[in-house]
Design a protein around this motif. Structure first.
Motif, short mmCIF file in Angstrom:
data_model
loop_
_atom_site.label_atom_id
_atom_site.label_comp_id
_atom_site.label_asym_id
_atom_site.label_seq_id
_atom_site.Cartn_x
_atom_site.Cartn_y
_atom_site.Cartn_z
N PHE A 196 0.88 -1.18 0.00
CA PHE A 196 0.00 0.00 0.00
C PHE A 196 0.91 1.23 0.00
N PRO A 197 0.38 2.44 -0.29
CA PRO A 197 1.25 3.62 -0.34
C PRO A 197 2.13 3.81 0.91
N HIS A 198 1.61 3.52 2.12
CA HIS A 198 2.40 3.79 3.32
C HIS A 198 2.66 2.53 4.16
N LYS A 199 2.42 1.37 3.57
CA LYS A 199 2.58 0.15 4.38
C LYS A 199 2.75 -1.07 3.49
N THR A 200 3.51 -2.04 3.95
CA THR A 200 3.58 -3.34 3.28
C THR A 200 3.12 -4.40 4.27
N LEU A 201 2.26 -5.26 3.80
CA LEU A 201 1.68 -6.29 4.67
C LEU A 201 2.13 -7.65 4.17
N LEU A 202 2.72 -8.47 5.06
CA LEU A 202 3.13 -9.82 4.67
C LEU A 202 2.17 -10.82 5.32
N LEU A 203 1.53 -11.63 4.50
CA LEU A 203 0.55 -12.60 5.00
C LEU A 203 1.02 -14.01 4.68
N MET A 204 0.87 -14.89 5.67
CA MET A 204 1.40 -16.24 5.51
C MET A 204 0.35 -17.30 5.83
N SER A 205 0.48 -18.43 5.16
CA SER A 205 -0.36 -19.59 5.50
C SER A 205 0.46 -20.84 5.26
N SER A 206 0.20 -21.88 6.07
CA SER A 206 0.93 -23.15 5.87
C SER A 206 0.26 -23.99 4.78
N ASN A 207 -0.90 -23.50 4.31
CA ASN A 207 -1.63 -24.23 3.27
C ASN A 207 -1.41 -23.54 1.92
N GLN A 208 -0.70 -24.23 1.03
CA GLN A 208 -0.33 -23.60 -0.24
C GLN A 208 -1.55 -23.26 -1.11
N GLN A 209 -2.52 -24.15 -1.11
CA GLN A 209 -3.72 -23.90 -1.92
C GLN A 209 -4.45 -22.64 -1.43
N GLU A 210 -4.47 -22.49 -0.11
CA GLU A 210 -5.14 -21.32 0.48
C GLU A 210 -4.44 -20.03 0.04
N ILE A 211 -3.11 -20.02 0.08
CA ILE A 211 -2.35 -18.84 -0.35
C ILE A 211 -2.63 -18.55 -1.82
N HIS A 212 -2.68 -19.61 -2.61
CA HIS A 212 -2.94 -19.44 -4.05
C HIS A 212 -4.33 -18.83 -4.28
N ASP A 213 -5.33 -19.34 -3.52
CA ASP A 213 -6.70 -18.82 -3.65
C ASP A 213 -6.78 -17.36 -3.23
N TRP A 214 -6.10 -17.02 -2.13
CA TRP A 214 -6.09 -15.63 -1.68
C TRP A 214 -5.41 -14.73 -2.71
N TYR A 215 -4.31 -15.23 -3.28
CA TYR A 215 -3.58 -14.45 -4.30
C TYR A 215 -4.51 -14.14 -5.48
N ARG A 216 -5.21 -15.17 -5.93
CA ARG A 216 -6.14 -14.99 -7.07
C ARG A 216 -7.24 -13.99 -6.73
N SER A 217 -7.87 -14.16 -5.54
CA SER A 217 -8.98 -13.28 -5.13
C SER A 217 -8.51 -11.83 -4.97
N LEU A 218 -7.34 -11.66 -4.30
CA LEU A 218 -6.83 -10.30 -4.07
C LEU A 218 -6.46 -9.62 -5.40
N SER A 219 -5.80 -10.39 -6.29
CA SER A 219 -5.42 -9.81 -7.59
C SER A 219 -6.63 -9.38 -8.39
N ALA A 220 -7.68 -10.21 -8.35
CA ALA A 220 -8.92 -9.88 -9.08
C ALA A 220 -9.59 -8.65 -8.48
N ALA A 221 -9.61 -8.57 -7.14
CA ALA A 221 -10.25 -7.42 -6.47
C ALA A 221 -9.49 -6.13 -6.77
N VAL A 222 -8.15 -6.20 -6.76
CA VAL A 222 -7.31 -5.03 -7.05
C VAL A 222 -7.54 -4.58 -8.50
N ARG A 223 -7.62 -5.54 -9.41
CA ARG A 223 -7.88 -5.22 -10.83
C ARG A 223 -9.21 -4.52 -11.00
#
Length: 320
Positions: A293-320
């Motif tokens: 973000f303009p004034h912050k970077t957020l690092l988010l982690m999960s031990s479940n790879q599929q979950e991270i992949h799903d979040w990545y897809r959802s966040l990228s689509a929402a940002v677009r």
């Protein structure tokens, strides 16, 4: 070519026959509601006219339209029958718009109106109802609309394009698809409103305004926040919407009022956000997302790879 045409004709006749048979069944079910509820309730005055109109909506008009369609189908006049029927299709959209209010009014009347409660119970014990209740029968028109879409499409696919009937069927398919989309949009908006309201109730206090026009709920879930200064990982609940990301943590389990609620920690607007996968491209366990973000970077982690992949897809689509 002749073989192909004969095959089309056989399939088309089969579909037309099935459409007519299911139309008869649908009419019988609508007739149950009209005969044992609407007509008698009108005569007895058990429900006030406004409540009666809200609960049953344009059922009589839907019945008439289907009855006329069945007469056309019985005579084999498929094209003209569907062309005529499509003029009434908008009623299905209005019926869908009214359905939530209809259910609300029905519940209200069952709670407040003792004679209506007794009447409903008595009617539903009749053998014609076969154990079904009024609540099962009211959504039938919208289930039928979904069936029409498939029937009309099948008929079009098995009609020769160089016939006059083909044009009429093509128009019918277009009309029923448009009304189906209208109905789907109504349900999507209603479902979205319920999700926004649920999240609003989950968050302690009303500082975070979740209920905002034009906002869409996307997903939610627990993720670990990786702090910048080597402190320990923080487990947070994240709610992703079309325009913001909310981070929240559980309230104290012994709190007298909010033990089952979440306290909002931060609201991140998505319009100036970029999303990257730091690792999680490999088959190793879990992964890490970086949200800038303009004034912050957020690092988010999960031990479940599929979950991270799903979040990545959802966040990228929402940002677009």
């Amino acid at each position: 070519v002749e073989d192909q045409r004969a095959r089309w004709e056989r399939k088309r006749r089969r579909t037309a026959k099935e459409l007519l048979e299911t139309e008869h069944r649908y009419l019988e079910q609508l007739d149950l509601v009209l005969t044992y509820f609407v007509t008698i309730l009108k005569a007895k005055g058990t429900l006030k006219p406004a409540a009666l109109e809200t609960i049953f909506g344009p059922l009589e008009t839907l019945y008439s339209a289907s009855h006329v369609l069945s007469l056309y189908l019985e005579k084999g006049n498929l094209g003209p029958g569907l062309e005529n029927f499509c003029q009434s299709l908008d009623i299905y959209g209005h019926y869908a718009e009214n359905l939530e209010q209809a259910n609300k009014t029905l519940k209200e009347q069952l709670r407040k109106n003792k004679s209506f409660r007794r009447f409903k119970k008595l009617q539903e014990t009749r053998p014609q109802f076969q154990g079904r209740v009024l609540e099962d029968l009211l959504p039938l028109p919208l289930q039928r609309l979904h069936q029409y879409k498939h029937f009309f499409r099948d008929l079009l696919e098995n009609t020769s394009p160089d016939t006059a009937e083909y044009q009429k069927l093509a128009k019918a398919v277009k009309s029923v698809s448009e009304v189906s989309q209208w109905v789907q949009d109504i349900f999507d908006k209603r479902e979205n409103s319920m999700q926004l309201l649920r999240v609003q109730k989950l968050l302690k206090g009303l500082k975070t305004q979740v209920l905002t026009p034009g906002r869409w709920y996307i997903r939610e879930g627990w993720l670990l926040v990786v702090p910048s200064k080597g402190e320990e990982l923080k487990r947070r609940m994240f709610f992703l919407f079309s325009d913001i990301l909310i981070a929240a943590k559980p309230c104290h389990p012994l709190h007298p009022l909010n033990s089952n609620k979440l306290s909002c920690q931060a609201v991140y607007p998505l319009h100036q956000c970029s999303v990257d996968k730091v690792f999680g491209h490999t088959q190793s366990q879990g992964g890490l997302l970086s949200l800038s973000f303009p004034h912050k970077t957020l690092l988010l982690m999960s031990s479940n790879q599929q979950e991270i992949h799903d979040w990545y897809r959802s966040l990228s689509a929402a940002v677009r």
